[in-house]
Design an enzyme around this catalytic site. Sequence first.
Site, PDB file in Angstrom:
ATOM      1  N   HIS A  98      81.851 -60.058 -29.395  1.00  0.00           N
ATOM      2  CA  HIS A  98      81.357 -59.220 -30.480  1.00  0.00           C
ATOM      3  C   HIS A  98      79.851 -59.388 -30.722  1.00  0.00           C
ATOM      4  O   HIS A  98      79.304 -58.736 -31.607  1.00  0.00           O
ATOM      5  CB  HIS A  98      82.108 -59.546 -31.779  1.00  0.00           C
ATOM      6  N   GLU A 144      85.533 -45.308 -31.888  1.00  0.00           N
ATOM      7  CA  GLU A 144      84.076 -45.268 -31.856  1.00  0.00           C
ATOM      8  C   GLU A 144      83.545 -44.072 -31.066  1.00  0.00           C
ATOM      9  O   GLU A 144      82.621 -43.376 -31.492  1.00  0.00           O
ATOM     10  CB  GLU A 144      83.510 -46.567 -31.254  1.00  0.00           C
ATOM     11  N   ARG A 182      74.183 -58.827 -40.032  1.00  0.00           N
ATOM     12  CA  ARG A 182      75.267 -59.306 -40.895  1.00  0.00           C
ATOM     13  C   ARG A 182      74.723 -60.347 -41.869  1.00  0.00           C
ATOM     14  O   ARG A 182      75.102 -60.380 -43.037  1.00  0.00           O
ATOM     15  CB  ARG A 182      76.362 -59.940 -40.035  1.00  0.00           C
ATOM     16  N   HIS A 238      87.769 -26.239  -6.823  1.00  0.00           N
ATOM     17  CA  HIS A 238      87.296 -26.847  -8.062  1.00  0.00           C
ATOM     18  C   HIS A 238      85.785 -26.991  -8.075  1.00  0.00           C
ATOM     19  O   HIS A 238      85.124 -26.557  -9.006  1.00  0.00           O
ATOM     20  CB  HIS A 238      87.936 -28.219  -8.269  1.00  0.00           C
ATOM     21  N   HIS A 261      81.228 -24.739  -9.512  1.00  0.00           N
ATOM     22  CA  HIS A 261      82.679 -24.842  -9.699  1.00  0.00           C
ATOM     23  C   HIS A 261      83.248 -23.456 -10.004  1.00  0.00           C
ATOM     24  O   HIS A 261      83.368 -23.073 -11.176  1.00  0.00           O
ATOM     25  CB  HIS A 261      82.995 -25.794 -10.861  1.00  0.00           C
ATOM     26  N   ASP A 275      92.667 -30.293 -17.455  1.00  0.00           N
ATOM     27  CA  ASP A 275      93.333 -31.578 -17.239  1.00  0.00           C
ATOM     28  C   ASP A 275      92.363 -32.746 -17.330  1.00  0.00           C
ATOM     29  O   ASP A 275      92.721 -33.826 -17.806  1.00  0.00           O
ATOM     30  CB  ASP A 275      94.015 -31.584 -15.864  1.00  0.00           C
ATOM     31  N   ILE A 317      95.563 -28.804 -10.974  1.00  0.00           N
ATOM     32  CA  ILE A 317      94.605 -29.167  -9.918  1.00  0.00           C
ATOM     33  C   ILE A 317      93.477 -29.999 -10.519  1.00  0.00           C
ATOM     34  O   ILE A 317      92.946 -29.671 -11.590  1.00  0.00           O
ATOM     35  CB  ILE A 317      94.002 -27.910  -9.254  1.00  0.00           C
ATOM     36  N   ASP A 322      82.749 -64.816 -34.472  1.00  0.00           N
ATOM     37  CA  ASP A 322      83.544 -63.900 -33.648  1.00  0.00           C
ATOM     38  C   ASP A 322      83.241 -64.051 -32.165  1.00  0.00           C
ATOM     39  O   ASP A 322      84.025 -63.616 -31.317  1.00  0.00           O
ATOM     40  CB  ASP A 322      83.317 -62.444 -34.079  1.00  0.00           C
TER      41      ASP A 322
END
Length: 675
Positions: A488, A426, A535, A274, A36, A165, A197, A484
């Site tokens: 989850h 996260e 849990r 690029h 690049h 970008d 670009i 849940d």
Amino acid sequence: MDSPTAAREAPASDADLANSIRALAMDAVEAAKSGHPGMPMGMAEIAVALWRGHLRHNPANPAWPNRDRFVVSNGHGSMLLYALLHLTGYALPIEELKRFRQLGSKTPGHPEYGYAPGVETTTGPLGQGFANAVGMALAEKLLAAQFNRPDFELVEHYTYVFMGDGCMMEGISHEAGALAGTLGLGKLVAFYDDNGISIDSEKGQIRHWYTDDVPKRFAAYGWQVIPNIDGHDVKAVDKAIRKARKDKARPSLICCKTVIAKGAPKKANTGAAHGAPLGAEEVAATRAAIGWPHAAFEVPEAVRAGWDAREAGRKAEKRWSSLLKKYTAQFPEEAAEFQRRISGRLPEGFEARVAAFVEELNARAETIATRKASQNVLEVLKPALPELVGGSADLTGSNLTMVKASKAVIPGVAETGNHIFYGVREFGMCAIMNGIALHGGLIPYGGTFLVFSDYARNALRMAALMKIRVVYVFTHDSIGLGEDGPTHQPVEHASALRLIPNMEVWRPADTVETAIAWAAALRRKDGPTALLLTRQNVAFSRRTSLSEVERGGYVLSDAPEARAVIIATGSEVPLALGAQKLLADQGLAVRVVSMPSTSVFDRQQADYRNSVLPRELPKVAVEAGVTDYWRKYVGLEGAVVGIDRFGESAPAGDLFKHFGFTAEHVAEAVRSIFG
């Protein structure tokens, strides 16, 4: 009138310095037939302004603790970084630039931590380098507050990051940028390469898919925004950097308007520049256009002298070393602690404290959730490990990552903190933790639900790739999450994490295994660790010996003349023990192996692994997750009690019965392998 010889010996101009970057970038990419070139050619003047006028570093000692950090978040432009490292005097010879992107070189396609000296982090997946830089700046702020004293600024440096970008489009830039503004990281300076670009610019214009008002966006985060800077005007960039450094309360974004592949007659300002070589014809035309008559990879002596940072770096580090010597005389305990922390060594007494606590846990025999067991470990270890910096992605009360010794990092008083409220971020959290670890002096850990490791996965992968010490506290590790529901409830996640090379995964079964897992994670200097925690409460498993738990897999409960082996992990270990008893009552003796860490077990010597899992005995594995991973232990002839579908919403106890996670079903699976 000066002679031609005198003219050649004149100091290199800013234009010469910038053009040396352009030339090396296009030459290396052309030699590799891959790469690049556009970004290095477009950001060359920005690099001149920063590296010549502001960046404090020592090429002879890339690990100098008080160096400024420099990150190329738009890592596809790696030749910019390699050119700078070579030109300023790092141990990166021109031969390595000629071997750009080749097998075994120190100049891979994207910057990789641990290859070329001076590369602070592995970048490539866009936006993560920016988030790493946020972590580095946060680490600097925390360490400065802990160790600096009046007239002794032992920790005092900036973090600079280049981004384009692509980094801006990635959502992680929002997560990390917003937190950096909230925390007031005033020694973080980002440069936005606004060249208009991206890759698809060959098919359309960037405004067709990207119209963000970046200055307003970062101003809303609480950043100082310095807009409309001509990125090809070294003096203008220099002035912007000076302005950025004056604002100690806010991170700064310098918005630089540039032309991608600046200097290339036909390919400047095109998507073609690029991600592909310019081509021999365009390289030659560029040389003529920028006035660079030198052969490929040739750098004139005047240009080398203009870039050479070795003497300035030596002096800068010498001044700091003198400060450290005076600091040590006045604050000997703090100096010793600082040097221990920077070296990454755990404090004396760590092993004894862990051993005593494990013995205590074994005697207590508590039935509690392993997330609670994890918190109990932190209650004991955190006061003894001031380098531990915890946090959670808005689930602190569920992950239980905060303890009595935790102090929140709060805007305005961040210097007192060792616990970060990351918010619902996260991915940002895990990438920021990578930056904290890379900075040195701190060991980061952070929590979320295991199912949300999906959001953060690429940052986890980068930590494993870089082999850095980061600890993930992933709670609610199975359908045991309960009501849940399947959104989850992780079923594939434990196996997915185990498949990441160099990721050490522990799924402990009780308090003892949890403590041993934490100790292993903190000892480990060559990679990240994921702790998968329940849990729900898990019954304590009594064992006759503690010495083999840290080997990742061990015989928890044996039986004379055992005819089969049950391998279990985490909350399923009590089911295996229950099945063992049922089968014993039916005259079938089986061995139970607890395997809290498959990654650690797999590294053991073959004779140990065979002693735990004898080849001649059939095997059944039990885990509340997908089954395929366990086939490497049980084979096609064995059985796996698992779940190869998504869960349901219901109380945990009902779900375990519904999906067959009972001692009776495990016993049935063992009987099935005998036909």
